[in-house]
Design a protein around this motif. Structure first.
Motif, PDB file in Angstrom:
ATOM      1  N   LEU A  44       0.819  -1.211   0.000  1.00 48.53           N
ATOM      2  CA  LEU A  44       0.000   0.000   0.000  1.00 48.53           C
ATOM      3  C   LEU A  44       0.855   1.264   0.000  1.00 48.53           C
ATOM      4  O   LEU A  44       0.571   2.220  -0.717  1.00 48.53           O
ATOM      5  CB  LEU A  44      -0.921  -0.005   1.225  1.00 48.53           C
ATOM      6  CG  LEU A  44      -1.857   1.189   1.375  1.00 48.53           C
ATOM      7  CD1 LEU A  44      -2.828   1.238   0.221  1.00 48.53           C
ATOM      8  CD2 LEU A  44      -2.589   1.097   2.695  1.00 48.53           C
ATOM      9  N   SER A  97       1.424   7.536  -6.340  1.00 49.78           N
ATOM     10  CA  SER A  97       0.258   8.370  -6.677  1.00 49.78           C
ATOM     11  C   SER A  97       0.435   9.774  -6.123  1.00 49.78           C
ATOM     12  O   SER A  97       0.068  10.751  -6.783  1.00 49.78           O
ATOM     13  CB  SER A  97      -1.033   7.729  -6.166  1.00 49.78           C
ATOM     14  OG  SER A  97      -1.031   7.637  -4.766  1.00 49.78           O
ATOM     15  N   SER A  98       1.031   9.917  -4.933  1.00 49.17           N
ATOM     16  CA  SER A  98       1.317  11.246  -4.390  1.00 49.17           C
ATOM     17  C   SER A  98       2.381  11.957  -5.217  1.00 49.17           C
ATOM     18  O   SER A  98       2.301  13.164  -5.460  1.00 49.17           O
ATOM     19  CB  SER A  98       1.794  11.152  -2.939  1.00 49.17           C
ATOM     20  OG  SER A  98       0.816  10.575  -2.130  1.00 49.17           O
ATOM     21  N   LEU A 128       0.777   4.372  -2.708  1.00 46.69           N
ATOM     22  CA  LEU A 128       0.460   5.728  -2.264  1.00 46.69           C
ATOM     23  C   LEU A 128       1.594   6.704  -2.567  1.00 46.69           C
ATOM     24  O   LEU A 128       1.350   7.856  -2.936  1.00 46.69           O
ATOM     25  CB  LEU A 128       0.169   5.738  -0.760  1.00 46.69           C
ATOM     26  CG  LEU A 128      -1.167   5.154  -0.345  1.00 46.69           C
ATOM     27  CD1 LEU A 128      -1.248   5.072   1.177  1.00 46.69           C
ATOM     28  CD2 LEU A 128      -2.297   5.988  -0.889  1.00 46.69           C
ATOM     29  N   TYR A 129       2.838   6.252  -2.430  1.00 41.11           N
ATOM     30  CA  TYR A 129       3.979   7.107  -2.729  1.00 41.11           C
ATOM     31  C   TYR A 129       3.956   7.555  -4.189  1.00 41.11           C
ATOM     32  O   TYR A 129       4.106   8.740  -4.485  1.00 41.11           O
ATOM     33  CB  TYR A 129       5.293   6.375  -2.424  1.00 41.11           C
ATOM     34  CG  TYR A 129       6.503   7.091  -2.948  1.00 41.11           C
ATOM     35  CD1 TYR A 129       7.002   8.206  -2.300  1.00 41.11           C
ATOM     36  CD2 TYR A 129       7.133   6.668  -4.107  1.00 41.11           C
ATOM     37  CE1 TYR A 129       8.108   8.878  -2.790  1.00 41.11           C
ATOM     38  CE2 TYR A 129       8.238   7.328  -4.602  1.00 41.11           C
ATOM     39  CZ  TYR A 129       8.723   8.438  -3.935  1.00 41.11           C
ATOM     40  OH  TYR A 129       9.808   9.098  -4.419  1.00 41.11           O
TER      41      TYR A 129
END
Length: 81
Positions: free
Chosen positions: A22, A29-30, A26-27
């Protein structure tokens, strides 16, 4: 034995980045969101850079190095006593 293939670092979609966990998904996409925001902010600053490098602002900034032309540095100063 199974045939395997490495992930392409350029063409792997963000939906598959979750395979690494996860946090990795998230990294990335950020990171993409920050890249997009910085690009849009850079586009929004182009008119300011054009104005600051024009003759209307500070007489075309004489004496300013070429890399600083277009910045908000002001070369016209009037001293008031």
């Amino acid at each position: 034995e199974h045939d395997t293939r490495l992930y392409s670092f350029l063409w792997t979609p963000l939906s598959q980045m979750g395979d690494f966990g996860l946090g990795v998904g998230l990294y990335f996409s950020s990171l993409r969101a920050c890249l997009l925001l910085c690009f849009i902010a850079g586009l929004m600053n182009i008119p300011n850079m054009i104005y600051f490098s024009s003759p209307e602002y500070s007489n075309s900034q004489p004496g300013v190095r070429s890399l600083l032309k277009g910045s908000a540095i002001c070369t016209e100063q009037h001293w008031v006593l």
